[in-house]
Design a protein around this motif. Structure first.
Motif, short mmCIF file in Angstrom:
data_model
loop_
_atom_site.label_atom_id
_atom_site.label_comp_id
_atom_site.label_asym_id
_atom_site.label_seq_id
_atom_site.Cartn_x
_atom_site.Cartn_y
_atom_site.Cartn_z
N UNK A 114 -0.74 -1.26 -9.36
CA UNK A 114 -0.80 -2.52 -8.62
C UNK A 114 -2.20 -3.14 -8.71
N UNK A 115 -3.22 -2.31 -8.63
CA UNK A 115 -4.59 -2.82 -8.73
C UNK A 115 -4.85 -3.45 -10.10
N UNK A 116 -4.33 -2.83 -11.14
CA UNK A 116 -4.55 -3.37 -12.49
C UNK A 116 -3.69 -4.59 -12.78
N UNK A 117 -2.71 -4.84 -11.94
CA UNK A 117 -1.92 -6.07 -12.07
C UNK A 117 -2.65 -7.27 -11.47
N UNK A 118 -3.64 -7.01 -10.63
CA UNK A 118 -4.41 -8.08 -10.01
C UNK A 118 -5.32 -8.76 -11.02
N UNK A 119 -5.63 -10.03 -10.79
CA UNK A 119 -6.64 -10.68 -11.63
C UNK A 119 -7.97 -9.90 -11.48
N UNK A 120 -8.77 -9.88 -12.51
CA UNK A 120 -9.99 -9.06 -12.57
C UNK A 120 -10.92 -9.32 -11.38
N UNK A 121 -11.18 -10.60 -11.08
CA UNK A 121 -12.10 -10.91 -9.98
C UNK A 121 -11.54 -10.41 -8.65
N UNK A 122 -10.26 -10.64 -8.41
CA UNK A 122 -9.64 -10.20 -7.16
C UNK A 122 -9.72 -8.67 -7.03
N UNK A 123 -9.47 -7.98 -8.12
CA UNK A 123 -9.54 -6.51 -8.12
C UNK A 123 -10.96 -6.04 -7.80
N UNK A 124 -11.96 -6.67 -8.44
CA UNK A 124 -13.35 -6.26 -8.19
C UNK A 124 -13.77 -6.56 -6.75
N UNK A 125 -13.32 -7.68 -6.21
CA UNK A 125 -13.62 -8.02 -4.81
C UNK A 125 -12.96 -7.01 -3.88
N UNK A 126 -11.71 -6.69 -4.14
CA UNK A 126 -10.98 -5.73 -3.31
C UNK A 126 -11.65 -4.35 -3.35
N UNK A 127 -12.03 -3.91 -4.52
CA UNK A 127 -12.69 -2.60 -4.67
C UNK A 127 -14.05 -2.61 -3.95
N UNK A 128 -14.79 -3.72 -4.08
CA UNK A 128 -16.08 -3.82 -3.40
C UNK A 128 -15.90 -3.74 -1.88
N UNK A 129 -14.86 -4.40 -1.37
CA UNK A 129 -14.65 -4.43 0.09
C UNK A 129 -14.09 -3.12 0.61
N UNK A 130 -13.10 -2.55 -0.07
CA UNK A 130 -12.41 -1.37 0.47
C UNK A 130 -13.01 -0.03 0.03
N UNK A 131 -13.44 0.08 -1.19
CA UNK A 131 -13.97 1.36 -1.65
C UNK A 131 -15.48 1.45 -1.47
N UNK A 132 -16.19 0.39 -1.83
CA UNK A 132 -17.65 0.39 -1.67
C UNK A 132 -18.07 0.04 -0.26
N UNK A 133 -17.13 -0.49 0.53
CA UNK A 133 -17.37 -0.91 1.91
C UNK A 133 -18.52 -1.92 2.00
#
Length: 181
Positions: A114-133
């Motif tokens: 599901x993460x790789x189905x996201x547009x690249x920018x949205x995925x990077x923003x999501x990862x920055x917010x949820x994983x990198x906090x």
């Protein structure tokens, strides 16, 4: 215990043994603990070399026994109780359940897809917010967008992942908080 002809301190301990036992049992509230403490005290007294300078040997021996009892209680306090051990065993049994492990692995694979189905920018923003906090302000500066846009991107990513995982997203803040979206 019988007198072995050792140092004067050992002789005093052996002759006062029953008195120490009664006093310790009363003070500690347990005959078993009093016996254990007395045995440990004997071992320490037997190893003592120079006992000439002890002004009050009886008080010294009793204080030594009380210190041993305090040490024993302190170390016992660090041990887990039977119910705590049982609870931990149950938790580890649940964690090792093969069906649960396989289910978790499948769920993780669905999430990654599901993460790789996201547009690249949205995925990077999501990862920055949820994983990198990372804070939203920092993310907005990193991507050159407003914090409101960061929030929209995260919400969209969460919605997409929840749809793929067949889960409901419950909004935690803002209008409509607490309701599934």
């Amino acid at each position: 215990m019988k007198d072995t002809g050792r140092s004067p301190m050992v002789k005093l301990f052996l002759t006062s043994y029953e008195d120490f036992k009664v006093r310790l049992r009363r003070r500690l509230g347990s005959e078993e603990l009093a016996n254990d403490v007395l045995h440990e005290t004997y071992l320490r007294v037997d190893r003592m070399v120079d006992t000439q300078d002890i002004a009050q040997p009886n008080a010294y021996l009793y204080r030594m026994a009380l210190n041993i009892a305090a040490d024993r209680r302190q170390s016992d306090a660090r041990l887990l109780t039977g119910s705590e051990i049982e609870e931990l065993l149950q938790v580890s049994d649940e964690a090792q359940d093969p069906a649960r492990v396989v289910g978790g692995q499948k769920e993780l694979q669905v999430l990654l897809k599901a993460l790789y189905e996201l547009p690249a920018r949205r995925r990077r923003i999501f990862i920055a917010a949820r994983l990198e906090e990372a804070p939203h302000l920092e993310i907005s500066q990193r991507f050159g967008i407003s914090t409101r846009m960061v929030e929209k991107e995260i919400k969209a990513a969460l919605g997409h992942c929840a749809l793929r995982l067949e889960r409901k997203v419950i909004q935690r803040f803002g209008p409509g908080a607490g309701k599934p979206s």
